[in-house]
Design an enzyme around this catalytic site. Structure first.
Site, PDB file in Angstrom:
ATOM      1  N   HIS A 177       0.315   0.467  10.780  1.00 55.18           N
ATOM      2  CA  HIS A 177       1.598   0.535  10.245  1.00 55.18           C
ATOM      3  C   HIS A 177       2.440  -0.379  10.724  1.00 55.18           C
ATOM      4  CE1 HIS A 177       0.614   4.226   7.963  1.00 55.18           C
ATOM      5  NE2 HIS A 177      -0.108   4.348   8.822  1.00 55.18           N
TER       6      HIS A 177
ATOM      7  N   TYR B 134      11.105  -3.323   8.124  1.00 49.93           N
ATOM      8  CA  TYR B 134       9.763  -4.038   8.091  1.00 49.93           C
ATOM      9  C   TYR B 134       9.915  -5.635   8.462  1.00 49.93           C
ATOM     10  CZ  TYR B 134       8.263   0.182   5.431  1.00 49.93           C
ATOM     11  OH  TYR B 134       8.089   1.451   4.999  1.00 49.93           O
TER      12      TYR B 134
ATOM     13  N   PRO C  23       0.473   0.264  -1.361  1.00 47.39           N
ATOM     14  CA  PRO C  23       1.528  -0.158  -2.284  1.00 47.39           C
ATOM     15  C   PRO C  23       2.598  -0.613  -1.616  1.00 47.39           C
ATOM     16  CG  PRO C  23       1.059   2.392  -2.068  1.00 47.39           C
ATOM     17  CD  PRO C  23       0.059   1.711  -1.198  1.00 47.39           C
ATOM     18  N   ASN C  24       3.339  -1.379  -2.403  1.00 48.37           N
ATOM     19  CA  ASN C  24       4.699  -2.039  -1.906  1.00 48.37           C
ATOM     20  C   ASN C  24       4.562  -3.006  -0.913  1.00 48.37           C
ATOM     21  OD1 ASN C  24       6.132  -0.828  -3.922  1.00 48.37           O
ATOM     22  ND2 ASN C  24       6.071   1.132  -2.826  1.00 48.37           N
TER      23      ASN C  24
ATOM     24  N   ARG D  86      11.435  -6.644   1.064  1.00 50.89           N
ATOM     25  CA  ARG D  86      11.716  -5.054   1.189  1.00 50.89           C
ATOM     26  C   ARG D  86      12.181  -4.646   2.425  1.00 50.89           C
ATOM     27  NH1 ARG D  86       6.560  -1.268   2.094  1.00 50.89           N
ATOM     28  NH2 ARG D  86       7.654   0.707   1.305  1.00 50.89           N
TER      29      ARG D  86
ATOM     30  N   GLU E  65      -6.519   2.483  10.985  1.00 51.85           N
ATOM     31  CA  GLU E  65      -5.122   2.507  10.309  1.00 51.85           C
ATOM     32  C   GLU E  65      -3.865   1.850  10.919  1.00 51.85           C
ATOM     33  OE1 GLU E  65      -4.025   6.677  10.244  1.00 51.85           O
ATOM     34  OE2 GLU E  65      -1.943   6.291   9.153  1.00 51.85           O
TER      35      GLU E  65
ATOM     36  N   ARG F  22      10.662   7.917  12.292  1.00 50.66           N
ATOM     37  CA  ARG F  22      11.322   7.975  10.848  1.00 50.66           C
ATOM     38  C   ARG F  22      11.469   9.119  10.274  1.00 50.66           C
ATOM     39  NH1 ARG F  22       8.647   3.070   7.371  1.00 50.66           N
ATOM     40  NH2 ARG F  22      10.576   3.463   6.209  1.00 50.66           N
TER      41      ARG F  22
ATOM     42  N   ASN G 175      -3.745  -0.338   5.883  1.00 51.30           N
ATOM     43  CA  ASN G 175      -2.321  -0.020   5.985  1.00 51.30           C
ATOM     44  C   ASN G 175      -2.196   0.834   4.676  1.00 51.30           C
ATOM     45  OD1 ASN G 175       0.400   0.724   5.999  1.00 51.30           O
ATOM     46  ND2 ASN G 175       1.114  -1.189   6.541  1.00 51.30           N
TER      47      ASN G 175
ATOM     48  N   ALA H 290       2.623   4.132   1.583  1.00 48.05           N
ATOM     49  CA  ALA H 290       2.840   5.460   1.197  1.00 48.05           C
ATOM     50  C   ALA H 290       1.963   6.528   1.022  1.00 48.05           C
ATOM     51  CB  ALA H 290       4.137   5.561   0.144  1.00 48.05           C
TER      52      ALA H 290
HETATM   53  C1  DQA Z   1       4.044   1.807   6.243  1.00 50.43           C
HETATM   54  C2  DQA Z   1       4.840   3.172   6.686  1.00 50.43           C
HETATM   55  C3  DQA Z   1       4.883   3.984   5.224  1.00 50.43           C
HETATM   56  O1  DQA Z   1       5.495   5.384   5.904  1.00 50.43           O
HETATM   57  C4  DQA Z   1       5.753   3.392   4.059  1.00 50.43           C
HETATM   58  O2  DQA Z   1       5.475   4.093   3.091  1.00 50.43           O
HETATM   59  C5  DQA Z   1       4.866   2.168   4.085  1.00 50.43           C
HETATM   60  C6  DQA Z   1       4.759   1.144   5.223  1.00 50.43           C
HETATM   61  C7  DQA Z   1       4.237   0.591   7.433  1.00 50.43           C
HETATM   62  O3  DQA Z   1       3.547  -0.211   7.344  1.00 50.43           O
HETATM   63  O4  DQA Z   1       5.036   0.988   8.217  1.00 50.43           O
HETATM   64  O5  DQA Z   1       5.226   1.716   2.898  1.00 50.43           O
HETATM   65  O6  DQA Z   1       2.717   2.254   6.055  1.00 50.43           O
END
Ligand code: DQA
Length: 146
Positions: A101, A23, A10-11, A18, A99, A108, A75, A78
């Site tokens: 990120h 990011y 998501p997002n 964003r 996985e 964080r 990825n 959240a």
């Molecule tokens: C994320 C880290 C997560 O905590 C966050 O909610 C994201 C992006 C990252 O790629 O750093 O949406 O997965």
């Protein structure tokens, strides 16, 4: 050809606009283009999806084996920190999963320090921006070729 499924949670469709301080300015299309170009060079088949919906991500992981996917690169965004359903799907699917990120989740907020996915993934790459995806893809190619 080994087949790799890339899942953006998501997002991540909003990357580039964003929270650029966290990011960076890289967009999801730029990441996808780089992944596709590596996949072409390394002669692996790559399928890429993004979803803001937990159930849709669960469905696609659940069908991975049937769809002849050899490794998953995810990825979970959240959902990393909240989704028992995605963790169970990864654990049940029988396909090795990497996985990734963009950010270093351990540097964080405290709620990001726990990944429910990590214990059922083969491994995790975090903190290197789009390079996390490229390193993760290398790992996924190795797992997919086994
Ligand atoms: C994320 C880290 C997560 O905590 C966050 O909610 C994201 C992006 C990252 O790629 O750093 O949406 O997965």
């Amino acid at each position: 050809m080994p087949k790799i499924l890339v899942i953006h949670g998501p997002n991540l469709n909003l990357l580039g606009a964003r929270e650029v301080d966290i990011y960076g300015k890289v967009t999801i299309d730029q990441i996808n283009n780089e992944l596709k170009s590596v996949a072409e060079k390394r002669k692996v088949d790559i399928e890429i999806m993004q979803s803001n919906h937990e159930g849709e991500i669960v469905d696609v992981i659940g069908k991975a084996k049937k769809n002849k996917v050899n490794a998953v690169l995810i990825n979970p965004a959240a959902y990393t920190h909240t989704s028992v359903a995605i963790r169970d799907a990864v654990s049940a699917c029988g396909v090795p999963t990497v996985e990734v990120h963009l950010s270093n989740i351990y540097a964080r907020e405290e709620f990001r320090h726990t990944s429910l996915i990590a214990p059922v993934a083969k491994g995790q790459v975090a903190g290197f921006g789009k390079t996390s995806y490229l390193l993760g893809l290398e790992a996924a190619i190795e797992l997919a070729s086994k």
